[in-house]
Design a protein around this motif. Structure first.
Motif, PDB file in Angstrom:
ATOM      1  N   GLY A   1      48.192  36.440  61.349  1.00 51.45           N
ATOM      2  CA  GLY A   1      48.114  37.803  60.832  1.00 51.45           C
ATOM      3  C   GLY A   1      47.918  38.876  61.886  1.00 51.45           C
ATOM      4  O   GLY A   1      47.576  40.023  61.558  1.00 51.45           O
ATOM      5  N   VAL A   2      48.143  38.552  63.163  1.00 48.46           N
ATOM      6  CA  VAL A   2      48.015  39.566  64.209  1.00 48.46           C
ATOM      7  C   VAL A   2      49.091  40.642  64.025  1.00 48.46           C
ATOM      8  O   VAL A   2      50.225  40.346  63.644  1.00 48.46           O
ATOM      9  N   VAL A   3      48.720  41.888  64.277  1.00 48.62           N
ATOM     10  CA  VAL A   3      49.684  42.987  64.271  1.00 48.62           C
ATOM     11  C   VAL A   3      50.188  43.154  65.698  1.00 48.62           C
ATOM     12  O   VAL A   3      49.431  43.566  66.591  1.00 48.62           O
ATOM     13  N   LEU A   4      51.428  42.816  65.922  1.00 44.91           N
ATOM     14  CA  LEU A   4      51.971  42.773  67.276  1.00 44.91           C
ATOM     15  C   LEU A   4      51.900  44.125  67.977  1.00 44.91           C
ATOM     16  O   LEU A   4      51.592  44.202  69.175  1.00 44.91           O
ATOM     17  N   TRP A   5      52.193  45.191  67.248  1.00 42.47           N
ATOM     18  CA  TRP A   5      52.196  46.515  67.880  1.00 42.47           C
ATOM     19  C   TRP A   5      50.788  46.912  68.327  1.00 42.47           C
ATOM     20  O   TRP A   5      50.617  47.566  69.352  1.00 42.47           O
ATOM     21  N   GLU A   6      49.783  46.508  67.554  1.00 42.05           N
ATOM     22  CA  GLU A   6      48.409  46.830  67.936  1.00 42.05           C
ATOM     23  C   GLU A   6      47.953  46.003  69.127  1.00 42.05           C
ATOM     24  O   GLU A   6      47.263  46.505  70.018  1.00 42.05           O
ATOM     25  N   ARG A   7      48.330  44.728  69.159  1.00 40.93           N
ATOM     26  CA  ARG A   7      47.859  43.871  70.245  1.00 40.93           C
ATOM     27  C   ARG A   7      48.661  44.055  71.525  1.00 40.93           C
ATOM     28  O   ARG A   7      48.105  44.035  72.627  1.00 40.93           O
ATOM     29  N   PHE A   8      49.966  44.233  71.417  1.00 39.01           N
ATOM     30  CA  PHE A   8      50.811  44.249  72.612  1.00 39.01           C
ATOM     31  C   PHE A   8      51.429  45.615  72.908  1.00 39.01           C
ATOM     32  O   PHE A   8      51.657  45.949  74.071  1.00 39.01           O
ATOM     33  N   GLY A   9      51.754  46.393  71.873  1.00 44.34           N
ATOM     34  CA  GLY A   9      52.321  47.713  72.067  1.00 44.34           C
ATOM     35  C   GLY A   9      53.576  47.723  72.905  1.00 44.34           C
ATOM     36  O   GLY A   9      54.289  46.727  73.010  1.00 44.34           O
TER      37      GLY A   9
ATOM     38  N   PRO B   1      50.944  42.705  59.597  1.00 39.35           N
ATOM     39  CA  PRO B   1      50.446  41.401  60.043  1.00 39.35           C
ATOM     40  C   PRO B   1      51.562  40.365  60.159  1.00 39.35           C
ATOM     41  O   PRO B   1      52.392  40.216  59.257  1.00 39.35           O
ATOM     42  N   TYR B   2      51.562  39.667  61.280  1.00 38.49           N
ATOM     43  CA  TYR B   2      52.543  38.628  61.584  1.00 38.49           C
ATOM     44  C   TYR B   2      51.954  37.312  61.085  1.00 38.49           C
ATOM     45  O   TYR B   2      51.152  36.665  61.750  1.00 38.49           O
TER      46      TYR B   2
END
Length: 440
Positions: free
Chosen positions: A252-260, A246-247
């Motif tokens: 707390g968004v997880v960048l890899w999950e949202r943007f990949g 989480p960023y």
């Protein structure tokens, strides 16, 4: 607020808002210069969504601007990448890329044959961040392998070296990097997408000093990072918490999950952390000038590269020259690598050594009439400099030897003048050295 709401007796309001129609589009054929510090949001909900990375949109010009966005999309397309990020300089592009990959207590592997400013960044500034760097001979693949540590997080190199025009065995170095589970970052400033696309040889990220050939006119400083979309940070998530955990600064968004990979979680992080916090932003005006330069990139680079080879051939036959560092020459140790990695030309920046040694360098440089004595490369003008005492002046004697040049080395960046005039100019300057040697 519209023009109709302004009263003629309230000029303080009118002088700020009069005549403005927010978000009114114009049918310009050239990309406009969006010279603004900030942007008006449609409503508060839209502003909140953009700040939370839930929606794309213009936020603030420290983070980006519409002129810059065109430049970024163009560079991503030229390099075959998924996204790009403009920066205030090439040095900023290198720093932001590596700081996004490497944290305190971690490690980078890079060659000793690098631009002097990059050596300063890696061996001095990064030491202040607690980042370790191992410099290796770029031609020694075993040295690359031996340098890998458990805390290594990136390999970095130049496709064509500055100032000795070395050619990186890129595919082999990429294979070693990937076996170690880390990306390969390539500085492709001297090659440009015209002569080499690092993605085709296994690179994961590309940086350019756009000041150089991309802009081409020596008028604006700029840099760019391109995510080639090839590196999988999710393969070893514990290794890359900045992307896979989480960023906290953005809800707390997880960048890899949202943007990949497809939407470049890497560049989202680079922009929202390092560009946002340190501020190496690319201005709208400089973005515009670099875009104008890119429109003639292919024409310029091919001609400059052809002229450089002709000049290198002339220098290699001149008695005042002891060595020419150009990978297109038959006796170059990089000739076979150039044929493989640079089939369309070996670039326009190379160097040569004077047989008379360091003492003759000033005589030659100061005798030149067409070449300009400038600490830059990639200009439409032909440029000359002594790198050991200028662009690479912070390197110690042993570092100069490892980099493959000396204080007797002169670097050339070939421009768009008639190649016959450039050869004649070098010839008359070198002949003055011949004459002075004869008098001794």
């Amino acid at each position: 607020m519209t023009d109709d709401s302004f009263a003629p007796d309230r000029p303080a309001t009118t002088q700020i808002h009069g005549g403005v129609v927010p978000r009114e589009a114009q049918n310009t054929v050239a990309t406009p210069i969006y010279q603004t510090a900030a942007y008006e949001f449609d409503d508060l909900a839209t502003a909140q969504a953009i700040f939370a990375l839930e929606k794309t949109g213009n936020l603030y010009s420290r983070n980006g601007n519409p002129t810059q966005s065109v430049f970024e999309r163009r560079m991503a397309a030229l390099e075959g990448g998924v996204a790009a990020l403009g920066t205030a300089s090439g040095q900023a592009a290198v720093a932001v890329t590596l700081l996004s990959l490497v944290r305190t207590g971690q490690h980078v592997v890079a060659p000793a044959q690098l631009y002097g400013g990059t050596i300063d960044l890696l061996t001095d500034a990064f030491a202040d961040f607690g980042i370790e760097v191992t410099l290796v001979d770029q031609d020694d693949l075993d040295a690359w392998r031996a340098a890998v540590r458990p805390n290594t997080r990136a390999f970095f190199a130049e496709g064509i070296g500055n100032p000795t025009a070395t050619v990186l065995p890129m595919a082999e170095v990429a294979e070693i990097a990937h076996a170690a589970g880390v990306p390969l970052v390539i500085d492709s400033t001297l090659a440009t997408p015209v002569l080499q696309r690092p993605k085709e040889f296994g690179a994961d990220f590309v940086v350019h000093s756009a000041t150089k050939f991309l802009g081409g006119h020596g008028s604006s400083i700029a840099g760019v990072i391109v995510d080639l979309g090839t590196f999988d940070f999710g393969a070893e998530p514990a290794k890359w918490p900045q992307f896979t955990e989480p960023y906290t600064r953005v809800g707390g968004v997880v960048l890899w999950e949202r943007f990949g990979r497809e939407k470049s979680a890497f560049l989202v992080y680079a922009k929202t952390k390092w560009v946002h916090d340190l501020g190496p932003s690319l201005s709208p005006f400089n973005s515009f000038q670099i875009l104008q330069g890119i429109e003639t990139l292919d024409l310029r680079v091919r001609r400059q590269s052809d002229s450089a080879l002709a000049i290198a051939e002339f220098l290699s036959a001149h008695p005042a020259v002891s060595k020419v560092n150009h990978p297109g020459l038959p006796d170059s140790p990089y000739r076979s690598l150039a044929e493989r990695y640079l089939p369309n030309g070996a670039g326009a920046v190379f160097s040569f050594d004077l047989a008379a040694g360091e003492g003759a360098v000033a005589t030659v440089i100061d005798s030149l009439k067409v070449f300009s004595l400038v600490a830059n490369i990639g200009d439409v003008r032909s440029l000359v400099i002594q790198p050991a005492t200028t662009t690479h002046s912070h390197l110690k004697a042993d570092q100069l030897r490892e980099a493959g040049f000396s204080r007797a080395t002169i670097r050339l960046s070939i421009g768009l003048e008639d190649v016959r005039d450039l050869i004649a100019d070098l010839g008359q300057a070198l002949d003055t050295v011949d004459a002075s040697i004869g008098k001794d």
